[in-house]
Motif scaffolding. Structure first.
Motif, PDB file in Angstrom:
ATOM      1  N   LEU A 171       0.858  -1.181   0.000  1.00 54.05           N
ATOM      2  CA  LEU A 171       0.000   0.000   0.000  1.00 54.05           C
ATOM      3  C   LEU A 171       0.897   1.235   0.000  1.00 54.05           C
ATOM      4  O   LEU A 171       1.624   1.482   0.960  1.00 54.05           O
ATOM      5  N   THR A 172       0.849   1.989  -1.072  1.00 52.63           N
ATOM      6  CA  THR A 172       1.671   3.177  -1.225  1.00 52.63           C
ATOM      7  C   THR A 172       0.825   4.423  -1.027  1.00 52.63           C
ATOM      8  O   THR A 172      -0.229   4.567  -1.664  1.00 52.63           O
ATOM      9  N   LEU A 173       1.266   5.332  -0.160  1.00 54.53           N
ATOM     10  CA  LEU A 173       0.517   6.568   0.074  1.00 54.53           C
ATOM     11  C   LEU A 173       0.820   7.570  -1.025  1.00 54.53           C
ATOM     12  O   LEU A 173       1.965   7.747  -1.440  1.00 54.53           O
ATOM     13  N   THR A 174      -0.231   8.266  -1.481  1.00 55.54           N
ATOM     14  CA  THR A 174      -0.078   9.269  -2.538  1.00 55.54           C
ATOM     15  C   THR A 174      -0.532  10.655  -2.103  1.00 55.54           C
ATOM     16  O   THR A 174      -0.305  11.630  -2.821  1.00 55.54           O
ATOM     17  N   GLY A 175      -1.179  10.775  -0.946  1.00 58.39           N
ATOM     18  CA  GLY A 175      -1.650  12.084  -0.491  1.00 58.39           C
ATOM     19  C   GLY A 175      -2.400  11.941   0.813  1.00 58.39           C
ATOM     20  O   GLY A 175      -2.557  10.837   1.345  1.00 58.39           O
ATOM     21  N   ARG A 176      -2.842  13.069   1.336  1.00 58.42           N
ATOM     22  CA  ARG A 176      -3.602  13.077   2.587  1.00 58.42           C
ATOM     23  C   ARG A 176      -4.808  13.996   2.446  1.00 58.42           C
ATOM     24  O   ARG A 176      -4.704  15.069   1.835  1.00 58.42           O
ATOM     25  N   ILE A 177      -5.945  13.551   2.992  1.00 51.36           N
ATOM     26  CA  ILE A 177      -7.154  14.376   3.013  1.00 51.36           C
ATOM     27  C   ILE A 177      -7.116  15.186   4.306  1.00 51.36           C
ATOM     28  O   ILE A 177      -7.418  14.672   5.389  1.00 51.36           O
ATOM     29  N   THR A 178      -6.724  16.437   4.215  1.00 52.67           N
ATOM     30  CA  THR A 178      -6.482  17.243   5.416  1.00 52.67           C
ATOM     31  C   THR A 178      -7.765  17.763   6.052  1.00 52.67           C
ATOM     32  O   THR A 178      -7.738  18.225   7.193  1.00 52.67           O
ATOM     33  N   THR A 179      -8.889  17.700   5.337  1.00 51.49           N
ATOM     34  CA  THR A 179     -10.157  18.182   5.908  1.00 51.49           C
ATOM     35  C   THR A 179     -10.792  17.150   6.828  1.00 51.49           C
ATOM     36  O   THR A 179     -11.735  17.476   7.550  1.00 51.49           O
ATOM     37  N   LEU A 204     -10.000  -4.468   6.283  1.00 54.37           N
ATOM     38  CA  LEU A 204      -8.920  -4.171   7.220  1.00 54.37           C
ATOM     39  C   LEU A 204      -7.619  -4.744   6.673  1.00 54.37           C
ATOM     40  O   LEU A 204      -7.592  -5.842   6.124  1.00 54.37           O
ATOM     41  N   ARG A 205      -6.542  -3.974   6.844  1.00 47.39           N
ATOM     42  CA  ARG A 205      -5.227  -4.489   6.473  1.00 47.39           C
ATOM     43  C   ARG A 205      -4.155  -3.602   7.091  1.00 47.39           C
ATOM     44  O   ARG A 205      -4.435  -2.507   7.596  1.00 47.39           O
ATOM     45  N   ASP A 206      -2.938  -4.091   7.038  1.00 50.88           N
ATOM     46  CA  ASP A 206      -1.804  -3.313   7.515  1.00 50.88           C
ATOM     47  C   ASP A 206      -1.441  -2.257   6.476  1.00 50.88           C
ATOM     48  O   ASP A 206      -1.714  -2.413   5.281  1.00 50.88           O
ATOM     49  N   GLY A 207      -0.836  -1.160   6.948  1.00 47.76           N
ATOM     50  CA  GLY A 207      -0.414  -0.089   6.067  1.00 47.76           C
ATOM     51  C   GLY A 207       0.787   0.631   6.647  1.00 47.76           C
ATOM     52  O   GLY A 207       1.333   0.219   7.687  1.00 47.76           O
ATOM     53  N   PRO A 208       1.205   1.724   6.029  1.00 49.69           N
ATOM     54  CA  PRO A 208       2.394   2.449   6.505  1.00 49.69           C
ATOM     55  C   PRO A 208       2.293   2.917   7.945  1.00 49.69           C
ATOM     56  O   PRO A 208       3.322   3.094   8.613  1.00 49.69           O
TER      57      PRO A 208
END
Length: 255
Positions: free
Chosen positions: A11-19, A77-81
């Motif tokens: 699972l690769t992160l590409t951004g964050r929803i800051t709201t 459900l799963r593991d992530g960064p």
């Protein structure tokens, strides 16, 4: 090529929803775009002291699947960064469509829409909260009653180009106390359709089988028991309920 395993592939992160009020990230698993909400990023809530948001999000998906109405995008459900969390398939909405809207009070459509309430905007102008009068949204309203959704905002309804409507953000569900807060109040007192009643029957049956076994891993015994009570009560009533109790009937903000 087959799609990567959504549970074990990276699972690769590409951004964050800051709201978002809790840690919410955009990511990808192979070619699949996803939303990732780690349990470690959840803020404690005094009125939801048991369990976690991620487990309730997955529980809501399981109920949606048994209903057979495809309300909640695939969620697991799963593991992530940032550790274990909820992952949900991203849905690309149609920006030209909206299922819930605020319009001038004297401009409410005569057909195809339901008015929920009337108030004033920040400039003192009379406005009305309205939503579509469509089968997908009716089914979502039934689903919200069953899972006791405390946060059905307008922006939690995704309008798809083909007319389908997805519901997202189901962390505030399954409370054993009555918590229903929603913008989908347009059908109060209307009879449930045969399809809607059949969906409730599927859930009631599922609670005694595989659905019940899966929810037992995600909800407390009291939450599970009151889910069964809500399903049976709505099935018996056979109509959309009205707001009850002393709490607000709609979430804030509305969107």
């Amino acid at each position: 090529m087959p799609a990567p395993d959504l549970v074990t592939a990276e699972l690769t992160l590409t951004g964050r929803i800051t709201t978002a009020s809790n840690a919410t990230f955009l990511g990808s698993i192979g070619d699949a775009a996803v939303v990732y909400k780690p349990i470690a990023g959840e803020q404690p809530l005094w009125d939801f002291p048991d369990g976690c948001l991620a487990h309730r999000e997955v529980a809501a998906y399981l109920v949606s699947e048994v209903l057979g109405w495809n309300i909640v995008p695939r969620t697991w459900l799963r593991d992530g960064p940032f550790g274990e969390g909820m992952v949900q398939l991203w849905q690309e909405t149609d920006p030209e469509q909206t299922a819930v809207d605020l319009v001038p009070a004297d401009d409410v459509p005569e057909s195809g829409w339901k008015q929920v309430l009337e108030g004033e905007d920040q400039n003192g102008r009379a406005v009305a909260l309205i939503h579509e009068d469509t089968p997908p949204l009716r089914r979502m309203a039934v689903f919200d009653v069953l899972v006791n959704n405390a946060d059905r905002k307008g922006d939690h309804i995704l309008a798809m180009g083909d007319g389908h409507r997805y519901g997202v953000d189901h962390g505030l569900t399954f409370n054993s106390d009555h918590k229903l807060r929603t913008v989908l109040w347009g059908w109060i007192g209307e009879a449930l359709s045969a399809e809607e009643l059949e969906g409730i029957d599927h859930v009631l049956s599922g609670l005694e089988g595989e659905l019940g076994r899966n929810l037992d891993k995600l909800l407390t015994p009291e939450e599970f028991a009151t889910l069964a009570v809500r399903c049976a009560r709505l099935r018996r009533a056979g109509q959309f309920p009205a707001p009850s109790g002393g709490m607000p009937a709609v979430p804030w903000p509305l969107f």
